[in-house]
Design a protein around this motif. Sequence first.
Motif, PDB file in Angstrom:
ATOM      1  N   CYS A   1       0.930  -1.052   0.127  1.00 55.05           N
ATOM      2  CA  CYS A   1      -0.163   0.472   0.043  1.00 55.05           C
ATOM      3  C   CYS A   1       0.798   0.896   0.245  1.00 55.05           C
ATOM      4  CB  CYS A   1      -0.767  -0.134   1.366  1.00 55.05           C
ATOM      5  SG  CYS A   1      -2.114  -1.232   1.335  1.00 55.05           S
ATOM      6  N   THR A   2       2.083   1.307   0.972  1.00 55.95           N
ATOM      7  CA  THR A   2       2.759   2.407   1.056  1.00 55.95           C
ATOM      8  C   THR A   2       3.513   2.410  -0.409  1.00 55.95           C
ATOM      9  OG1 THR A   2       3.353   2.365   3.469  1.00 55.95           O
ATOM     10  CG2 THR A   2       4.688   3.304   1.841  1.00 55.95           C
ATOM     11  N   GLN A   3       3.961   1.673  -1.149  1.00 51.81           N
ATOM     12  CA  GLN A   3       4.428   1.869  -2.202  1.00 51.81           C
ATOM     13  C   GLN A   3       3.864   1.910  -3.552  1.00 51.81           C
ATOM     14  OE1 GLN A   3       6.347  -2.598  -2.644  1.00 51.81           O
ATOM     15  NE2 GLN A   3       8.546  -1.253  -1.994  1.00 51.81           N
ATOM     16  N   THR A   4       2.183   1.447  -3.684  1.00 47.96           N
ATOM     17  CA  THR A   4       1.394   1.698  -4.515  1.00 47.96           C
ATOM     18  C   THR A   4       1.315   3.435  -3.672  1.00 47.96           C
ATOM     19  OG1 THR A   4       0.809  -0.694  -3.984  1.00 47.96           O
ATOM     20  CG2 THR A   4      -0.459   1.256  -5.715  1.00 47.96           C
ATOM     21  N   GLY A   5       0.933   3.675  -3.176  1.00 45.91           N
ATOM     22  CA  GLY A   5       0.581   5.426  -3.030  1.00 45.91           C
ATOM     23  C   GLY A   5       1.757   6.541  -3.311  1.00 45.91           C
ATOM     24  N   MET A   6       3.212   6.358  -3.178  1.00 46.83           N
ATOM     25  CA  MET A   6       4.336   6.465  -3.252  1.00 46.83           C
ATOM     26  C   MET A   6       3.879   7.044  -4.917  1.00 46.83           C
ATOM     27  SD  MET A   6       7.542   6.622  -0.702  1.00 46.83           S
ATOM     28  CE  MET A   6       7.180   4.580  -1.402  1.00 46.83           C
ATOM     29  N   LEU A   7       4.235   5.557  -5.471  1.00 48.01           N
ATOM     30  CA  LEU A   7       4.291   5.568  -6.933  1.00 48.01           C
ATOM     31  C   LEU A   7       2.943   6.576  -7.582  1.00 48.01           C
ATOM     32  CD1 LEU A   7       5.153   2.077  -7.925  1.00 48.01           C
ATOM     33  CD2 LEU A   7       6.772   4.351  -8.017  1.00 48.01           C
ATOM     34  N   LEU A   8       1.409   6.345  -7.136  1.00 45.40           N
ATOM     35  CA  LEU A   8       0.880   6.802  -7.882  1.00 45.40           C
ATOM     36  C   LEU A   8       0.849   8.394  -7.948  1.00 45.40           C
ATOM     37  CD1 LEU A   8      -2.603   3.975  -7.043  1.00 45.40           C
ATOM     38  CD2 LEU A   8      -1.544   4.632  -8.458  1.00 45.40           C
ATOM     39  N   ARG A   9       1.325   8.863  -6.842  1.00 43.76           N
ATOM     40  CA  ARG A   9       1.874  10.318  -6.724  1.00 43.76           C
ATOM     41  C   ARG A   9       2.629  10.537  -7.508  1.00 43.76           C
ATOM     42  NH1 ARG A   9       0.470   9.010  -1.244  1.00 43.76           N
ATOM     43  NH2 ARG A   9       3.028   9.037  -0.942  1.00 43.76           N
ATOM     44  N   THR A  10       2.937   9.748  -8.085  1.00 44.67           N
ATOM     45  CA  THR A  10       4.340  10.377  -9.148  1.00 44.67           C
ATOM     46  C   THR A  10       3.309  10.797 -10.276  1.00 44.67           C
ATOM     47  OG1 THR A  10       5.176   8.622 -10.124  1.00 44.67           O
ATOM     48  CG2 THR A  10       6.505   9.185  -8.181  1.00 44.67           C
ATOM     49  N   GLY A  11       2.279  10.173 -10.206  1.00 44.31           N
ATOM     50  CA  GLY A  11       1.917  10.256 -11.687  1.00 44.31           C
ATOM     51  C   GLY A  11       1.505   9.153 -12.313  1.00 44.31           C
ATOM     52  N   MET A  12       1.825   7.898 -12.041  1.00 44.94           N
ATOM     53  CA  MET A  12       2.187   6.447 -12.363  1.00 44.94           C
ATOM     54  C   MET A  12       0.982   5.942 -12.610  1.00 44.94           C
ATOM     55  SD  MET A  12       5.097   3.576 -11.666  1.00 44.94           S
ATOM     56  CE  MET A  12       6.338   4.285 -11.644  1.00 44.94           C
TER      57      MET A  12
ATOM     58  N   LEU B   1      -1.808   2.687 -12.415  1.00 48.79           N
ATOM     59  CA  LEU B   1      -1.929   1.780 -11.166  1.00 48.79           C
ATOM     60  C   LEU B   1      -0.930   0.908 -12.156  1.00 48.79           C
ATOM     61  CD1 LEU B   1      -2.824   0.939  -8.703  1.00 48.79           C
ATOM     62  CD2 LEU B   1      -5.316   0.794  -9.288  1.00 48.79           C
ATOM     63  N   GLU B   2      -1.270  -0.088 -13.071  1.00 52.57           N
ATOM     64  CA  GLU B   2      -1.421  -0.999 -13.766  1.00 52.57           C
ATOM     65  C   GLU B   2       0.311  -0.851 -13.469  1.00 52.57           C
ATOM     66  OE1 GLU B   2      -3.378   0.641 -17.408  1.00 52.57           O
ATOM     67  OE2 GLU B   2      -3.565   0.822 -15.038  1.00 52.57           O
ATOM     68  N   THR B   3       0.709   0.211 -14.052  1.00 54.33           N
ATOM     69  CA  THR B   3       2.355   0.171 -14.192  1.00 54.33           C
ATOM     70  C   THR B   3       3.282   0.204 -12.888  1.00 54.33           C
ATOM     71  OG1 THR B   3       2.206   1.850 -16.482  1.00 54.33           O
ATOM     72  CG2 THR B   3       4.724   1.982 -14.762  1.00 54.33           C
ATOM     73  N   ALA B   4       2.512   0.816 -11.950  1.00 48.34           N
ATOM     74  CA  ALA B   4       2.792   1.073 -10.262  1.00 48.34           C
ATOM     75  C   ALA B   4       3.175  -0.678 -10.072  1.00 48.34           C
ATOM     76  CB  ALA B   4       1.932   1.769  -9.435  1.00 48.34           C
ATOM     77  N   ILE B   5       1.808  -1.208 -10.142  1.00 41.83           N
ATOM     78  CA  ILE B   5       2.174  -2.658  -9.481  1.00 41.83           C
ATOM     79  C   ILE B   5       2.451  -3.739 -10.168  1.00 41.83           C
ATOM     80  CG2 ILE B   5       1.033  -4.322  -9.207  1.00 41.83           C
ATOM     81  CD1 ILE B   5      -1.625  -2.632  -8.555  1.00 41.83           C
ATOM     82  N   ALA B   6       3.378  -2.929 -11.832  1.00 41.02           N
ATOM     83  CA  ALA B   6       3.953  -4.304 -12.625  1.00 41.02           C
ATOM     84  C   ALA B   6       5.865  -3.665 -12.084  1.00 41.02           C
ATOM     85  CB  ALA B   6       4.022  -3.659 -13.765  1.00 41.02           C
ATOM     86  N   LEU B   7       5.806  -3.058 -11.410  1.00 34.67           N
ATOM     87  CA  LEU B   7       7.331  -2.380 -11.185  1.00 34.67           C
ATOM     88  C   LEU B   7       7.483  -2.772  -9.916  1.00 34.67           C
ATOM     89  CD1 LEU B   7       9.811  -0.344 -11.425  1.00 34.67           C
ATOM     90  CD2 LEU B   7       8.316   1.774 -10.844  1.00 34.67           C
ATOM     91  N   ILE B   8       6.172  -3.232  -8.707  1.00 37.56           N
ATOM     92  CA  ILE B   8       6.699  -3.475  -7.309  1.00 37.56           C
ATOM     93  C   ILE B   8       6.594  -4.775  -7.636  1.00 37.56           C
ATOM     94  CG2 ILE B   8       5.080  -3.937  -5.494  1.00 37.56           C
ATOM     95  CD1 ILE B   8       3.830  -1.438  -5.739  1.00 37.56           C
ATOM     96  N   ALA B   9       6.123  -5.675  -8.737  1.00 39.52           N
ATOM     97  CA  ALA B   9       5.940  -7.264  -8.842  1.00 39.52           C
ATOM     98  C   ALA B   9       7.575  -7.586  -9.712  1.00 39.52           C
ATOM     99  CB  ALA B   9       4.902  -7.530  -9.630  1.00 39.52           C
ATOM    100  N   GLN B  10       8.976  -6.580 -10.446  1.00 40.70           N
ATOM    101  CA  GLN B  10       9.473  -6.550 -10.897  1.00 40.70           C
ATOM    102  C   GLN B  10      10.362  -6.393  -9.492  1.00 40.70           C
ATOM    103  OE1 GLN B  10      10.555  -3.937 -13.936  1.00 40.70           O
ATOM    104  NE2 GLN B  10      12.356  -4.417 -14.028  1.00 40.70           N
ATOM    105  N   ASP B  11      10.284  -4.927  -8.216  1.00 37.78           N
ATOM    106  CA  ASP B  11      11.063  -5.095  -7.318  1.00 37.78           C
ATOM    107  C   ASP B  11      10.959  -6.435  -6.161  1.00 37.78           C
ATOM    108  OD1 ASP B  11      13.469  -3.575  -6.269  1.00 37.78           O
ATOM    109  OD2 ASP B  11      12.029  -2.315  -4.877  1.00 37.78           O
ATOM    110  N   THR B  12       9.774  -7.106  -6.979  1.00 38.25           N
ATOM    111  CA  THR B  12       9.574  -8.134  -5.263  1.00 38.25           C
ATOM    112  C   THR B  12      10.665  -9.310  -5.674  1.00 38.25           C
ATOM    113  OG1 THR B  12       7.566  -7.068  -4.728  1.00 38.25           O
ATOM    114  CG2 THR B  12       8.192  -9.897  -4.313  1.00 38.25           C
ATOM    115  N   LYS B  13      11.388  -9.502  -4.050  1.00 36.50           N
ATOM    116  CA  LYS B  13      11.854 -10.861  -4.039  1.00 36.50           C
ATOM    117  C   LYS B  13      11.288 -11.721  -3.765  1.00 36.50           C
ATOM    118  CE  LYS B  13      15.731  -7.887  -1.856  1.00 36.50           C
ATOM    119  NZ  LYS B  13      15.121  -6.042  -2.028  1.00 36.50           N
ATOM    120  N   GLU B  14      10.538 -12.458  -3.383  1.00 38.49           N
ATOM    121  CA  GLU B  14      10.001 -13.251  -3.192  1.00 38.49           C
ATOM    122  C   GLU B  14       9.644 -13.750  -4.481  1.00 38.49           C
ATOM    123  OE1 GLU B  14      10.834 -15.830  -0.579  1.00 38.49           O
ATOM    124  OE2 GLU B  14      10.997 -14.327   0.662  1.00 38.49           O
ATOM    125  N   ALA B  15       9.546 -15.138  -5.039  1.00 41.22           N
ATOM    126  CA  ALA B  15       9.028 -15.740  -6.171  1.00 41.22           C
ATOM    127  C   ALA B  15       7.825 -15.548  -6.682  1.00 41.22           C
ATOM    128  CB  ALA B  15       9.657 -16.557  -6.621  1.00 41.22           C
TER     129      ALA B  15
END
Length: 92
Positions: A29-40, A42-56
């Motif tokens: 929620c925190t990461q998504t909120g920060m990315l959305l505030r940049t104007g990104m 939603l689907e791009t923000a969550i895809a970026l979070i997925a890319q950055d997540t360590k656990e498969a």
Amino acid sequence: MQKPTKIKYHQKNKAASKRLSAQQLATFCTQTGMLLRTGMLLETAIALIAQDTKEAWEKEIWRLVADALERGERLSAALEQAGVFPAHGGSR
């Protein structure tokens, strides 16, 4: 309005059997909120979070959610289908 598509899990997909902890949800929620505030988007923000997540298995959850959003599904439906949140009993 587009009809929601059910997300199909492979039997060996660990994402289908794992649950996110309260800490993981709070981080999301925190990461998504920060990315959305940049104007990104939603689907791009969550895809970026997925890319950055360590656990498969967790990465797979966020990738499935991002894919559902790209197909035009609502965030609540995408999260429910990916198993992030349980289905609610009420209707809106």
